[in-house]
Design a protein around this motif. Structure first.
Motif, PDB file in Angstrom:
ATOM      1  N   GLY A 306       0.790  -1.198   0.053  1.00  0.00           N
ATOM      2  CA  GLY A 306       0.128  -0.049  -0.045  1.00  0.00           C
ATOM      3  C   GLY A 306       0.940   1.286   0.085  1.00  0.00           C
ATOM      4  N   LEU A 322      -3.769   3.846   1.639  1.00  0.00           N
ATOM      5  CA  LEU A 322      -4.642   2.906   1.051  1.00  0.00           C
ATOM      6  C   LEU A 322      -3.766   1.676   1.233  1.00  0.00           C
ATOM      7  CD1 LEU A 322      -5.092   6.085  -0.608  1.00  0.00           C
ATOM      8  CD2 LEU A 322      -6.095   4.337  -2.532  1.00  0.00           C
ATOM      9  N   GLY A 326      -6.177  -0.689  -3.279  1.00  0.00           N
ATOM     10  CA  GLY A 326      -6.872   0.517  -3.365  1.00  0.00           C
ATOM     11  C   GLY A 326      -7.854   0.870  -2.594  1.00  0.00           C
ATOM     12  N   ASN A 327      -7.818   0.383  -1.252  1.00  0.00           N
ATOM     13  CA  ASN A 327      -8.975   0.795  -0.369  1.00  0.00           C
ATOM     14  C   ASN A 327      -8.492   1.613   0.723  1.00  0.00           C
ATOM     15  OD1 ASN A 327     -10.908  -1.329  -1.520  1.00  0.00           O
ATOM     16  ND2 ASN A 327     -10.123  -2.632  -0.533  1.00  0.00           N
ATOM     17  N   PRO A 328      -9.371   2.797   0.676  1.00  0.00           N
ATOM     18  CA  PRO A 328      -8.773   3.791   1.906  1.00  0.00           C
ATOM     19  C   PRO A 328      -8.898   3.057   3.205  1.00  0.00           C
ATOM     20  CG  PRO A 328     -10.356   4.823   0.341  1.00  0.00           C
ATOM     21  CD  PRO A 328     -10.407   3.310   0.138  1.00  0.00           C
ATOM     22  N   TRP A 433     -15.315   9.057  -5.319  1.00  0.00           N
ATOM     23  CA  TRP A 433     -14.972   8.714  -3.777  1.00  0.00           C
ATOM     24  C   TRP A 433     -15.381   9.794  -2.497  1.00  0.00           C
ATOM     25  CZ3 TRP A 433     -13.060   4.282  -2.503  1.00  0.00           C
ATOM     26  CH2 TRP A 433     -12.547   3.518  -3.604  1.00  0.00           C
ATOM     27  N   VAL A 452      -7.311   9.908  -2.719  1.00  0.00           N
ATOM     28  CA  VAL A 452      -7.535   8.571  -2.871  1.00  0.00           C
ATOM     29  C   VAL A 452      -7.356   8.030  -4.478  1.00  0.00           C
ATOM     30  CG1 VAL A 452      -9.296   6.701  -2.883  1.00  0.00           C
ATOM     31  CG2 VAL A 452      -9.151   8.413  -0.929  1.00  0.00           C
ATOM     32  N   ARG A 456      -4.974   5.459  -5.860  1.00  0.00           N
ATOM     33  CA  ARG A 456      -5.207   4.278  -6.602  1.00  0.00           C
ATOM     34  C   ARG A 456      -4.387   4.139  -8.095  1.00  0.00           C
ATOM     35  NH1 ARG A 456      -9.643   1.553  -5.395  1.00  0.00           N
ATOM     36  NH2 ARG A 456     -10.150   0.931  -7.645  1.00  0.00           N
TER      37      ARG A 456
END
Length: 541
Positions: A306, A322, A326-328, A433, A452, A456
């Motif tokens: 990440g 992240l 790719g997830n916060p 987002w 974000v 990503r």
């Protein structure tokens, strides 16, 4: 999507190739300061004459002329001072040529924009990415006059570039312009004169590998003793053998002091520059040397655990962590800075914000993803027109300084920096987002959503979020559940296999472990209803 420009691939930013450290010269005597002034004035005068000769040669300059200029300077100073002066002259001339090319490109862009808008009817609306006509006849007339002005300037700049002419001011164009408006610059004439003379002094020497302590012209011993090689006209001021002058002060570098000591002990090249700060009335010594470029890690390895997406703004850095998918993760962070006031204050604000960001990333062991911004061609008057606030906003953002400082400071902490294309990050981040990440306890800003999107893109994912499941029973009847299935995943074109068991926490009708046992259900017509319950009773009743 046909009107969108192609997004460039992300890349790992290489580390710095040089180091510069500074310390103050404390404890100088009046004689020491007098010697520094005399040497600086003499060498500054020689540097001015050499720059004039280099500019006069233009594009016809060759190595023979360079050698001739160096021989002429050697007679009035020394061979090493002459080498430092000629090299600084060539660097200054090359910098002026790069600035001339940037000005030429800026003028060409302005002429093309005005010409296009003048060709359209007054009030004509533009399309996406293409400006329309001017709003009124008065604005059309004013811009037509400005077009002639820009064309004249463009013609002069092209002629100068073709002829190899550059315009350079030793001491700085800004300080020269302050002489004509001392009140606005808050300077008296005597104070301006001291600053002007100090900026035009020349007290710098290039390093030499194999020489004692890495520099024969300006030498600093491991014990902190500073000495310089006096030019020939000032050799009578020497207080040490071989025409050298040793200063009474001792210096020590707190930052990278051990690295500097290792270099001079091995007689490796170290360049020095002595500078006088008129406002503080202090003398400073700057040491610099080249370092091998740090070998960057592959992009996949940098993003394996990440990273931190960073969106740079006019007054703060918006950051969000992240994971590798790719997830916060966690809460967004904001690192503020104030870009008003003097240049040293602005520089300190940028450094303070960056060090907090780097410590946060170091604590989590993450890389940093930042936009590869360059506003050199984005703040023109003709491109943004009446949007003066926006032009002022992007003009005040220190994109180059922040990027360079981030790379150099991150290299010291072993943090990888990934640069991404800035195209559409703010727009798509807000679109995909900002609303999903907003909760009752947190109001997600547009800048945090852009962070974000930046992260990503650095990870190789699309900015768009996962699509919702298909409408028919949330199954795969009309398509895939996500748009993130890579081409290498087997069976990505097929429907999902049927997983035995209930799909929800509570089994509905016709589901569960006894779904196939029809006797377990109370249905009309089933054999269980035709069984006689009376046969089980005693006949005696």
């Amino acid at each position: 999507m046909g009107g969108l420009r192609q997004v460039a691939a992300s890349f790992v930013v290489p580390g710095p190739s040089g180091v510069a450290i500074r310390c103050s010269l404390k404890g100088l005597t009046a004689q020491d300061e007098n010697v520094l002034r005399m040497v600086g004035e003499l060498l500054g005068s020689l540097a001015s004459h050499d720059l004039k000769a280099r500019c006069a040669a233009g594009l016809d300059h060759d190595s023979d002329q360079w050698a001739q200029r160096k021989r002429a300077l050697t007679e009035e100073s020394s061979s090493r001072w002459a080498g430092s002066i000629t090299k600084a002259t060539h660097d200054q001339w090359a910098l002026a040529r790069r600035g001339q090319l940037a000005c030429l490109q800026n003028l060409e862009a302005g002429v093309d924009t005005i010409t296009h808008r003048l060709s359209l009817p007054v009030g004509a609306k533009g399309s996406k990415g293409t400006p329309g006509g001017y709003r009124s006849k008065q604005e059309w007339f004013a811009k037509s006059r400005r077009l002639h002005l820009l064309e004249d300037r463009l013609e002069r700049e092209r002629a100068d570039r073709d002829a190899g002419r550059v315009r350079v001011v030793r001491g700085g164009k800004k300080l020269l312009g302050a002489r004509h408006n001392l009140e606005a610059a808050q300077l008296a004439e005597a104070g301006w004169r001291r600053r002007w003379e100090a900026e035009r002094w020349f007290l710098q020497a290039d390093g030499e590998s194999g020489k004692r302590f890495g520099n024969e012209t300006i030498r600093v011993s491991p014990g902190g003793e500073v000495s310089i090689k006096l030019p020939a006209p000032l050799a009578g001021l020497a207080n040490a053998p071989h025409g050298r002058y040793v200063f009474a002060c001792r210096v020590g570098f707190r930052h990278r002091g051990e690295e500097w000591a290792d270099r001079i002990s091995a007689n490796r090249a170290v360049a020095y520059r002595i500078h006088y700060d008129v406002a503080r009335d202090r003398w400073y010594l700057t040491a610099s040397w080249q370092i091998p470029t740090v070998r960057t890690v592959p992009l996949e390895a940098a993003c394996a655990g990440g990273l931190v997406g960073v969106d740079m703004n006019a007054d703060h850095l918006a950051c969000w962590r992240l994971d590798a998918h790719g997830n916060p993760v966690g809460e967004p962070r904001r690192f503020d800075y104030d870009l008003t006031g003097s240049a040293p204050h602005r520089d300190a604000q940028v450094r303070h914000a960056l060090i907090r960001l780097l410590h946060w990333a170091k604590r989590h062991g993450l890389a940093i993803a930042i936009e590869d911004l360059d506003f050199a061609a984005e703040k023109t008057r003709e491109k943004h027109g009446r949007r003066k606030r926006f032009r002022k906003l992007i003009s005040g953002m220190p994109t180059a300084r922040l990027r360079n400082r981030l790379v150099s400071m991150a290299a010291e902490l072993g943090i990888t920096v990934v640069a991404v294309d800035p195209a559409y990050t703010s727009r798509w981040g807000a679109q995909h987002w900002q609303k999903p990440l907003t909760t009752k306890a947190r109001e997600t800003t547009r800048h945090q959503a852009a962070a974000v999107a930046i992260g990503r893109r650095a990870l190789g994912h699309s900015v768009r979020r996962r699509t919702a499941p298909p409408p028919q029973h949330q199954s795969d009847a009309v398509g895939h559940r996500t748009v993130q299935a890579a081409s290498a995943i087997p069976g990505r074109e097929e429907t999902r296999p049927r997983i035995p068991g209930p799909r929800t926490r509570s089994a509905g009708a016709g589901c569960g472990a006894k779904a196939g046992d029809q006797c377990a259900h109370n249905r009309s017509g089933h054999t269980a209803e035709h069984e006689s319950w009376q046969d089980s009773l005693p006949l005696s009743l």
